[in-house]
Design a protein around this motif. Structure first.
Motif, PDB file in Angstrom:
ATOM      1  N   LYS A  45       0.859  -1.562   0.209  1.00  0.00           N
ATOM      2  CA  LYS A  45       0.091  -0.177   0.099  1.00  0.00           C
ATOM      3  C   LYS A  45       0.693   1.329   0.165  1.00  0.00           C
ATOM      4  O   LYS A  45       0.737   2.750  -0.494  1.00  0.00           O
ATOM      5  N   ASN A  46       2.184   1.121   0.828  1.00  0.00           N
ATOM      6  CA  ASN A  46       3.292   2.896   0.750  1.00  0.00           C
ATOM      7  C   ASN A  46       4.126   2.577  -0.326  1.00  0.00           C
ATOM      8  O   ASN A  46       5.235   3.292  -0.141  1.00  0.00           O
ATOM      9  N   GLU A  47       4.309   1.465  -1.216  1.00  0.00           N
ATOM     10  CA  GLU A  47       4.930   1.071  -1.935  1.00  0.00           C
ATOM     11  C   GLU A  47       4.782   2.212  -4.000  1.00  0.00           C
ATOM     12  O   GLU A  47       4.256   2.692  -3.930  1.00  0.00           O
ATOM     13  N   ASP A  48       6.091   2.804  -3.870  1.00  0.00           N
ATOM     14  CA  ASP A  48       6.305   3.007  -5.169  1.00  0.00           C
ATOM     15  C   ASP A  48       6.801   3.351  -6.343  1.00  0.00           C
ATOM     16  O   ASP A  48       8.586   2.658  -5.369  1.00  0.00           O
ATOM     17  N   PHE A  49       6.334   2.600  -8.018  1.00  0.00           N
ATOM     18  CA  PHE A  49       7.331   2.166  -8.269  1.00  0.00           C
ATOM     19  C   PHE A  49       7.579   3.028  -9.066  1.00  0.00           C
ATOM     20  O   PHE A  49       7.664   2.236 -10.758  1.00  0.00           O
ATOM     21  N   ASN A  50       7.349   4.010  -8.984  1.00  0.00           N
ATOM     22  CA  ASN A  50       7.953   5.016 -10.355  1.00  0.00           C
ATOM     23  C   ASN A  50       6.544   5.210 -10.625  1.00  0.00           C
ATOM     24  O   ASN A  50       5.319   5.146 -11.242  1.00  0.00           O
ATOM     25  N   ARG A  51       6.994   4.548 -12.530  1.00  0.00           N
ATOM     26  CA  ARG A  51       6.242   4.506 -13.449  1.00  0.00           C
ATOM     27  C   ARG A  51       5.360   3.226 -13.325  1.00  0.00           C
ATOM     28  O   ARG A  51       4.412   2.815 -14.782  1.00  0.00           O
ATOM     29  N   VAL A  52       5.280   2.376 -12.868  1.00  0.00           N
ATOM     30  CA  VAL A  52       4.872   1.298 -12.590  1.00  0.00           C
ATOM     31  C   VAL A  52       3.544   1.475 -11.021  1.00  0.00           C
ATOM     32  O   VAL A  52       3.539   1.028 -10.004  1.00  0.00           O
ATOM     33  N   PHE A  53       2.640   1.190 -11.638  1.00  0.00           N
ATOM     34  CA  PHE A  53       1.376   1.134 -10.528  1.00  0.00           C
ATOM     35  C   PHE A  53       1.193  -0.112 -10.165  1.00  0.00           C
ATOM     36  O   PHE A  53       0.486  -1.379 -10.318  1.00  0.00           O
ATOM     37  N   ILE A  54       0.203   0.445  -8.821  1.00  0.00           N
ATOM     38  CA  ILE A  54      -0.328  -1.124  -8.514  1.00  0.00           C
ATOM     39  C   ILE A  54      -2.009  -0.390  -8.194  1.00  0.00           C
ATOM     40  O   ILE A  54      -2.216   0.870  -7.717  1.00  0.00           O
ATOM     41  N   PRO A  55      -2.315  -1.386  -8.499  1.00  0.00           N
ATOM     42  CA  PRO A  55      -4.693  -0.959  -8.392  1.00  0.00           C
ATOM     43  C   PRO A  55      -4.661  -0.715  -6.908  1.00  0.00           C
ATOM     44  O   PRO A  55      -4.287  -1.599  -6.039  1.00  0.00           O
ATOM     45  N   ASN A  56      -5.872   0.346  -7.036  1.00  0.00           N
ATOM     46  CA  ASN A  56      -6.473   0.195  -6.008  1.00  0.00           C
ATOM     47  C   ASN A  56      -7.101  -1.762  -5.367  1.00  0.00           C
ATOM     48  O   ASN A  56      -7.446  -1.931  -5.747  1.00  0.00           O
ATOM     49  N   TYR A  57      -6.809  -1.815  -4.009  1.00  0.00           N
ATOM     50  CA  TYR A  57      -7.234  -2.497  -3.229  1.00  0.00           C
ATOM     51  C   TYR A  57      -7.578  -2.635  -2.034  1.00  0.00           C
ATOM     52  O   TYR A  57      -6.760  -1.858  -1.349  1.00  0.00           O
ATOM     53  N   GLU A  58      -8.131  -3.576  -1.724  1.00  0.00           N
ATOM     54  CA  GLU A  58      -8.455  -3.864  -0.363  1.00  0.00           C
ATOM     55  C   GLU A  58      -8.490  -5.346  -0.295  1.00  0.00           C
ATOM     56  O   GLU A  58      -8.460  -5.914  -0.786  1.00  0.00           O
ATOM     57  N   TYR A  59      -8.156  -5.921   1.418  1.00  0.00           N
ATOM     58  CA  TYR A  59      -8.551  -7.134   2.221  1.00  0.00           C
ATOM     59  C   TYR A  59      -9.152  -7.439   3.462  1.00  0.00           C
ATOM     60  O   TYR A  59      -9.152  -6.387   3.748  1.00  0.00           O
ATOM     61  N   LYS A  60      -9.860  -8.255   3.334  1.00  0.00           N
ATOM     62  CA  LYS A  60      -9.824  -8.805   4.620  1.00  0.00           C
ATOM     63  C   LYS A  60      -9.012  -9.707   5.227  1.00  0.00           C
ATOM     64  O   LYS A  60      -9.019 -11.378   4.095  1.00  0.00           O
ATOM     65  N   VAL A  61      -8.765 -10.698   6.225  1.00  0.00           N
ATOM     66  CA  VAL A  61      -8.507 -12.019   7.069  1.00  0.00           C
ATOM     67  C   VAL A  61     -10.223 -12.835   7.265  1.00  0.00           C
ATOM     68  O   VAL A  61     -10.415 -11.632   8.178  1.00  0.00           O
ATOM     69  N   ASN A  62     -10.250 -13.791   6.809  1.00  0.00           N
ATOM     70  CA  ASN A  62     -10.614 -14.840   8.312  1.00  0.00           C
ATOM     71  C   ASN A  62     -10.787 -16.011   7.712  1.00  0.00           C
ATOM     72  O   ASN A  62     -10.451 -17.391   6.924  1.00  0.00           O
ATOM     73  N   ASP A  63      -9.904 -16.706   9.214  1.00  0.00           N
ATOM     74  CA  ASP A  63      -9.494 -17.547   9.178  1.00  0.00           C
ATOM     75  C   ASP A  63      -7.936 -17.637   8.709  1.00  0.00           C
ATOM     76  O   ASP A  63      -6.921 -16.872   8.566  1.00  0.00           O
ATOM     77  N   ASN A  64      -7.521 -18.682   7.846  1.00  0.00           N
ATOM     78  CA  ASN A  64      -6.643 -18.375   7.523  1.00  0.00           C
ATOM     79  C   ASN A  64      -6.598 -17.960   5.309  1.00  0.00           C
ATOM     80  O   ASN A  64      -5.923 -18.753   4.432  1.00  0.00           O
ATOM     81  N   ASP A  65      -7.821 -17.548   5.091  1.00  0.00           N
ATOM     82  CA  ASP A  65      -8.145 -17.138   3.930  1.00  0.00           C
ATOM     83  C   ASP A  65      -8.070 -15.911   3.784  1.00  0.00           C
ATOM     84  O   ASP A  65      -8.377 -14.629   4.717  1.00  0.00           O
ATOM     85  N   VAL A  66      -6.919 -15.137   3.067  1.00  0.00           N
ATOM     86  CA  VAL A  66      -6.659 -13.573   3.177  1.00  0.00           C
ATOM     87  C   VAL A  66      -7.498 -13.101   1.688  1.00  0.00           C
ATOM     88  O   VAL A  66      -7.412 -14.302   0.329  1.00  0.00           O
ATOM     89  N   THR A  67      -8.366 -12.734   1.513  1.00  0.00           N
ATOM     90  CA  THR A  67      -9.716 -11.714   0.472  1.00  0.00           C
ATOM     91  C   THR A  67      -9.200 -10.767   0.127  1.00  0.00           C
ATOM     92  O   THR A  67      -9.484  -9.671   1.065  1.00  0.00           O
ATOM     93  N   TYR A  68      -8.540 -10.328  -1.125  1.00  0.00           N
ATOM     94  CA  TYR A  68      -8.451  -9.119  -1.881  1.00  0.00           C
ATOM     95  C   TYR A  68      -9.684  -8.816  -2.521  1.00  0.00           C
ATOM     96  O   TYR A  68      -9.883  -9.190  -3.473  1.00  0.00           O
ATOM     97  N   THR A  69      -9.955  -7.287  -2.915  1.00  0.00           N
ATOM     98  CA  THR A  69     -11.044  -6.867  -3.181  1.00  0.00           C
ATOM     99  C   THR A  69      -9.756  -6.106  -4.904  1.00  0.00           C
ATOM    100  O   THR A  69      -9.634  -5.026  -4.035  1.00  0.00           O
ATOM    101  N   VAL A  70      -9.913  -5.860  -5.908  1.00  0.00           N
ATOM    102  CA  VAL A  70      -9.076  -4.878  -6.775  1.00  0.00           C
ATOM    103  C   VAL A  70      -9.363  -4.490  -7.705  1.00  0.00           C
ATOM    104  O   VAL A  70     -10.478  -5.149  -8.403  1.00  0.00           O
ATOM    105  N   ASP A  71      -9.272  -3.395  -8.339  1.00  0.00           N
ATOM    106  CA  ASP A  71      -9.712  -2.314  -8.935  1.00  0.00           C
ATOM    107  C   ASP A  71      -9.120  -3.236 -10.460  1.00  0.00           C
ATOM    108  O   ASP A  71      -7.526  -4.000 -10.462  1.00  0.00           O
ATOM    109  N   PHE A  72      -9.851  -3.843 -11.185  1.00  0.00           N
ATOM    110  CA  PHE A  72      -9.152  -4.661 -12.149  1.00  0.00           C
ATOM    111  C   PHE A  72      -9.167  -3.490 -13.841  1.00  0.00           C
ATOM    112  O   PHE A  72      -9.367  -2.601 -13.902  1.00  0.00           O
TER     113      PHE A  72
END
Length: 161
Positions: A45-72
């Motif tokens: 979330k805090n990284e800067d790759f200059n000209r390579v971007f990271i789509p917006n995303y959110e995540y949640k944890v449920n037991d041993n599952d990590v689910t993230y929803t990201v802009d396609f």
């Protein structure tokens, strides 16, 4: 992200806006893997790759599952094969000064937005600490060769992680 889209009415259409989301669930098997993935997602979330971007995303944890929803990102998986974009990925991802970067450098993981031509990194699982530039270069070379062989129709074994 919003994209212009057509709403068809027979042979006519109206321009509307559409957005897409992708949801990915990782079954991590144990809390150690969950903690590692959460660390990656928080750090990214805090990284800067200059000209390579990271789509917006959110995540949640449920037991041993990590689910993230990201802009396609609606675009083309060309980020490491087309020279116009490949040099950007190489400079801003492979050669970056930070010890943390992406290590699955296959072209499917670098999407060029069809409208803005911005390059997006989309494989969050491969974001990792890899300080050795030689290891990064080796990975770059292997991934590009594998992708080129695939496009040429050569028989290859694809690592499905």
């Amino acid at each position: 992200m919003k994209y212009n889209s057509n709403l068809q009415f027979g042979t006519t259409h109206r321009v509307i806006e559409a957005s897409f989301k992708l949801t990915k669930t990782m079954h991590c098997h144990d809390s150690k893997n969950v903690d590692e993935m959460v660390n990656k997602l928080d750090r990214l979330k805090n990284e800067d790759f200059n000209r390579v971007f990271i789509p917006n995303y959110e995540y949640k944890v449920n037991d041993n599952d990590v689910t993230y929803t990201v802009d396609f990102i609606k675009g083309f998986a060309l980020g490491t094969l087309v020279p116009k974009y490949a040099h950007i990925v190489y400079e801003d991802v492979v050669q970056r000064k930070s010890e943390w970067t992406f290590m699955d450098l296959h072209t499917v993981n670098f999407i060029v937005d069809y409208h803005t031509e911005k390059i997006y990194a989309v494989d969050f699982q491969s974001y990792t600490k890899i300080p050795n530039q030689k290891d990064r270069q080796e990975c770059w070379d292997i991934c590009r060769k594998t992708d080129m062989d695939f496009l040429k129709g050569n028989d290859i074994k694809i690592n499905q992680n």
